[in-house]
Motif scaffolding. Sequence first.
Motif, PDB file in Angstrom:
ATOM      1  N   ILE A   4      -3.044  -1.109  -7.972  1.00 11.69           N
ATOM      2  CA  ILE A   4      -2.653  -2.491  -7.674  1.00 11.69           C
ATOM      3  C   ILE A   4      -2.234  -2.615  -6.213  1.00 11.69           C
ATOM      4  N   GLY A   5      -1.365  -1.695  -5.756  1.00 12.04           N
ATOM      5  CA  GLY A   5      -0.859  -1.760  -4.388  1.00 12.04           C
ATOM      6  C   GLY A   5      -1.928  -1.570  -3.336  1.00 12.04           C
ATOM      7  N   ILE A   6      -2.791  -0.570  -3.533  1.00 12.98           N
ATOM      8  CA  ILE A   6      -3.848  -0.284  -2.556  1.00 12.98           C
ATOM      9  C   ILE A   6      -4.859  -1.416  -2.501  1.00 12.98           C
ATOM     10  N   ASN A   7      -5.261  -1.919  -3.661  1.00 11.46           N
ATOM     11  CA  ASN A   7      -6.253  -2.999  -3.674  1.00 11.46           C
ATOM     12  C   ASN A   7      -5.709  -4.271  -3.052  1.00 11.46           C
ATOM     13  N   GLN A   8      -4.440  -4.573  -3.282  1.00 14.42           N
ATOM     14  CA  GLN A   8      -3.870  -5.769  -2.677  1.00 14.42           C
ATOM     15  C   GLN A   8      -3.745  -5.604  -1.163  1.00 14.42           C
ATOM     16  N   ALA A   9      -3.354  -4.408  -0.720  1.00 13.03           N
ATOM     17  CA  ALA A   9      -3.285  -4.156   0.719  1.00 13.03           C
ATOM     18  C   ALA A   9      -4.654  -4.336   1.352  1.00 13.03           C
ATOM     19  N   GLY A  10      -5.684  -3.832   0.666  1.00 14.52           N
ATOM     20  CA  GLY A  10      -7.043  -3.985   1.182  1.00 14.52           C
ATOM     21  C   GLY A  10      -7.447  -5.434   1.314  1.00 14.52           C
ATOM     22  N   ARG A  11      -7.090  -6.224   0.337  1.00 14.69           N
ATOM     23  CA  ARG A  11      -7.434  -7.657   0.383  1.00 14.69           C
ATOM     24  C   ARG A  11      -6.660  -8.375   1.468  1.00 14.69           C
ATOM     25  N   ASP A  12      -5.367  -8.100   1.563  1.00 13.45           N
ATOM     26  CA  ASP A  12      -4.523  -8.847   2.483  1.00 13.45           C
ATOM     27  C   ASP A  12      -4.655  -8.431   3.940  1.00 13.45           C
ATOM     28  N   ILE A  13      -4.981  -7.152   4.181  1.00 12.90           N
ATOM     29  CA  ILE A  13      -5.126  -6.690   5.560  1.00 12.90           C
ATOM     30  C   ILE A  13      -6.572  -6.721   6.015  1.00 12.90           C
ATOM     31  N   ILE A  14      -7.433  -6.116   5.207  1.00  8.97           N
ATOM     32  CA  ILE A  14      -8.832  -6.000   5.598  1.00  8.97           C
ATOM     33  C   ILE A  14      -9.653  -7.201   5.158  1.00  8.97           C
TER      34      ILE A  14
ATOM     35  N   GLY B 120       0.810  -1.213   0.000  1.00 10.57           N
ATOM     36  CA  GLY B 120       0.000   0.000   0.000  1.00 10.57           C
ATOM     37  C   GLY B 120       0.842   1.261   0.000  1.00 10.57           C
ATOM     38  N   LEU B 121       1.880   1.298   0.842  1.00 12.20           N
ATOM     39  CA  LEU B 121       2.729   2.482   0.930  1.00 12.20           C
ATOM     40  C   LEU B 121       3.495   2.724  -0.364  1.00 12.20           C
ATOM     41  N   LEU B 122       4.009   1.651  -0.944  1.00  9.29           N
ATOM     42  CA  LEU B 122       4.750   1.784  -2.201  1.00  9.29           C
ATOM     43  C   LEU B 122       3.828   2.271  -3.315  1.00  9.29           C
ATOM     44  N   GLY B 123       2.616   1.722  -3.350  1.00  6.34           N
ATOM     45  CA  GLY B 123       1.658   2.144  -4.369  1.00  6.34           C
ATOM     46  C   GLY B 123       1.283   3.610  -4.243  1.00  6.34           C
ATOM     47  N   VAL B 124       0.985   4.037  -3.027  1.00  3.90           N
ATOM     48  CA  VAL B 124       0.590   5.430  -2.799  1.00  3.90           C
ATOM     49  C   VAL B 124       1.745   6.373  -3.112  1.00  3.90           C
ATOM     50  N   GLY B 125       2.922   6.050  -2.625  1.00  4.77           N
ATOM     51  CA  GLY B 125       4.068   6.914  -2.861  1.00  4.77           C
ATOM     52  C   GLY B 125       4.373   7.084  -4.330  1.00  4.77           C
ATOM     53  N   THR B 126       4.321   5.996  -5.073  1.00  4.67           N
ATOM     54  CA  THR B 126       4.613   6.051  -6.507  1.00  4.67           C
ATOM     55  C   THR B 126       3.532   6.813  -7.260  1.00  4.67           C
ATOM     56  N   GLY B 127       2.277   6.587  -6.880  1.00  2.41           N
ATOM     57  CA  GLY B 127       1.173   7.284  -7.535  1.00  2.41           C
ATOM     58  C   GLY B 127       1.268   8.784  -7.376  1.00  2.41           C
ATOM     59  N   VAL B 128       1.645   9.222  -6.177  1.00  2.00           N
ATOM     60  CA  VAL B 128       1.790  10.659  -5.925  1.00  2.00           C
ATOM     61  C   VAL B 128       3.023  11.211  -6.634  1.00  2.00           C
TER      62      VAL B 128
END
Length: 209
Positions: free
Chosen positions: A194-204, A168-176
Motif C-alpha cells: 500500500i505504502g510503496i504503490n501510493q508513493a509511486g502514484r503521488d511522486i512519480i 513509502g518509507l513507513l511501508g518499507v520499514g514495516t514490511g522489513v
Amino acid sequence: MDLFIHQKKFRKFFEALESYKKCFSRFLKGYPTPKKAETNLQHALSGVLAALTDSELMTALEEAREQSPDTLSEEFLHSILQDFRDGTKVSKLELSLSNNFGFSKNAAMRIITELTVLEASHVSFEELPSRLEALHATMVKEVKVARELPRREKKKRKRDISRATWSGLLGVGTGVANAMAPPAFLFSFGFMAIGINQAGRDIIGEPSD
C-alpha cells in the motif's frame, strides 16, 4: 521489538532508513545548502540500498515471504487499513515497529489515515531496490521543480511530496521489520505494498502496476 538491536542485518537497515528520513527533511528545506543536502540524501540512499540488498537480510525476507500466501487481494488490503482505524492488536504491533526507523506512533498513524488502496498490490523484495531508486530520483526532481513555484503552490507541492515519501518509507520499514514476526508478516507485506504503490502514484504518477 528490542530483537532488532541484536540482529545486525535488521539494525543496519533501520539505521540507514532513519538516516534517509532525516536527510530527506533537510533536503526538502535545502539545508545547509540545496546542493549539499542533495549530496547527503544520495549518500543516505546508498546506505539504504546497501543494507536492503545484504544477502542475509534478503534471505530472511524471502523466507518470511514464502511462509505467506502468494496473493494480496484488494479486499485484504482494505482490511489492513480498517484494522488501523479499529486499533486491532496487529495494527498496534505495526505502529510499535515504526519507532525503529524514526516514526513515532502518532506520526505513523497520521500517514496511515491518508493512505488508500490502489488497484495493484504487487511489490516484491527483489524489485524493491529499483523501486526505491526510481522514487528517489523522481522525488529529487520534483522537489527541485517545486522550489521554483509560487510560494503557495510550492508549499502544497512539497507537502504532497513529503507525505508520499513518508508513505513509502513507513511501508518499507514495516514490511522489513515483520520478517522477524512471521505470523504478522502478511499484514506487514500488504501494508508495504500500500505504502510503496501510493508513493509511486503521488511522486512519480506511475500506474500502480
